[in-house]
Scaffold this active site. Sequence first.
Site, PDB file in Angstrom:
ATOM      1  CD  GLU A   1       2.592  17.531 -20.465  1.00 40.60           C
ATOM      2  OE1 GLU A   1       1.643  16.867 -20.895  1.00 40.60           O
ATOM      3  OE2 GLU A   1       2.450  18.649 -19.906  1.00 40.60           O
ATOM      4  CD  GLU A   2       1.369  21.609 -18.576  1.00 40.94           C
ATOM      5  OE1 GLU A   2       0.744  21.735 -19.651  1.00 40.94           O
ATOM      6  OE2 GLU A   2       0.872  21.070 -17.578  1.00 40.94           O
TER       7      GLU A   2
ATOM      8  CG  ASP B   1      -2.755   2.270  -2.935  1.00 38.28           C
ATOM      9  OD1 ASP B   1      -1.616   2.538  -2.497  1.00 38.28           O
ATOM     10  OD2 ASP B   1      -3.782   2.301  -2.227  1.00 38.28           O
TER      11      ASP B   1
ATOM     12  CG  HIS C   1       3.984  16.822 -17.015  1.00 34.56           C
ATOM     13  ND1 HIS C   1       3.876  18.105 -16.510  1.00 34.56           N
ATOM     14  CD2 HIS C   1       2.714  16.416 -17.254  1.00 34.56           C
ATOM     15  CE1 HIS C   1       2.590  18.451 -16.448  1.00 34.56           C
ATOM     16  NE2 HIS C   1       1.866  17.443 -16.891  1.00 34.56           N
TER      17      HIS C   1
ATOM     18  CG  ASP D   1      -1.484  19.564 -15.583  1.00 32.08           C
ATOM     19  OD1 ASP D   1      -0.638  18.680 -15.800  1.00 32.08           O
ATOM     20  OD2 ASP D   1      -1.904  20.346 -16.456  1.00 32.08           O
TER      21      ASP D   1
ATOM     22  CG  ASP E   1      -1.767   1.245   1.311  1.00 29.61           C
ATOM     23  OD1 ASP E   1      -2.725   1.335   0.535  1.00 29.61           O
ATOM     24  OD2 ASP E   1      -1.450   2.127   2.137  1.00 29.61           O
ATOM     25  CB  ILE E   2       1.319   4.048  -2.298  1.00 28.09           C
ATOM     26  CG1 ILE E   2       2.032   3.088  -3.239  1.00 28.09           C
ATOM     27  CG2 ILE E   2       2.006   5.417  -2.299  1.00 28.09           C
ATOM     28  CD1 ILE E   2       3.472   2.798  -2.883  1.00 28.09           C
TER      29      ILE E   2
END
Length: 447
Positions: free
Chosen positions: A180-181, A315, A134, A146, A52-53
Amino acid sequence: MTFTVARRTAVTAVTTALALAGLVASVAPAATATPQVSPPRAPAAQALAAPDIPIANVKAHLTQFQAIAGANGGNRAHGRPGYRASIDYVKGKLDAAGYTTSLQQFTTSGAIGWNLIAEWPGGDAGQVLMAGAHLDGVSSGAGINDNASGSSAVLETALAVSRAQLRPTKKLRFAWWGAEELGLVGSRYYVNNLPAAERAKLTGYLNFDMIGSPNPGYFVYDDVPALEKVFKDYFTGLGVATEIETEGDGRSDHAPFKAVGVPVGGLFTGASRAKTAAQAQKWGGTAGQAFDRCYHSSCDTTANISDTALDRNSDAVAHAVWTLGTAPTVPPGDTYENAADVAIPDGGAAVTSSITISGRTGNAPPTLAVGVDIKHTWRGDVVIDLVAPDGSVYRLKNSSANDSADNIIATFPVDASSEPANGEWKLRVQDVVAQDSGFIDSWKLTF
């Protein structure tokens, strides 16, 4: 996540540059190969279960990214000090955890950018599983959903690998992309500068972009059904329905990998598109409202996160890394190939190419490798299936309107353990959209 629209150019003639795997038409000859004899192999072990994270750990990273933005002009955009501070934060965590890290520098829009690559010791260096996200945001805010969300989940999964002192069967490589943007600049730079021999070692690239949207959906990339299944099986176990990701298809960092034939998969919880009434009934949340009302806005802060979605998706990241990274690897086995060219009609009926297997005992392996080389001027038009001797169909590749690259040269994993090895196997290929055409150059099965 960045949104850039590809321009399609109509092509009316088949060119010799086309390369994608398909199934030879009935007029094409079937191929029967005599394989080299391989030594007996031990029974395959099962992949290990992921831990589990802790959501608290993932959110702690988000808090750090928020603080970095606040201390550096309010954002973490390419070319700004907040981006370099973000890279330094992630690198420091990974260095302390025992990773080998490297910074890849590039220049775009008049500013230096960086990709961060981290490798965990051990695993087969000839079979590399990558997971990435990203790390940059837009200039108008801290970029928490984001894409600090995906970056933090990948980071915490990497740290979980260290805590477990995992001994993967594949080489595990994690990546955080810059710019990335601005049009997938960092990931495209990495792929374009990766030698062909190194690209061939990539068994898959998993991408995580916006996985904590406040009005979330649960979207899974469908580019490679075998990778899609890993995520869908995980969410099915939670009782959470999924849908195919379409809003940002091909517009995040998996696209450069996909364009060169690397199998890709990933997760997404939605951006500016509005949630439908049916989706609200399925997942909760508010119908008619964007999945992320703060997409590319100053309000994309730590308050702009669904803890439930972030927890589930984090997870799922770990589940995929453990499932794929610790799965048994099989040394190169017997290979059967059909190299007869088969034309693929433009927007027409499916064609097939056959390989007949004989002289084997038992069933096909759970790691059957289907290698395809299909020449085509718009690979997104093409659907590919493997058809077993009993008629069972295994989808290798779906069509995609946003997949504008040429050719399909890739190897697809198939669990064919329920199928007898002997018999006629077929590759079935169909071009489902007009304007572009191609041909099957060759395909092969490796047992």
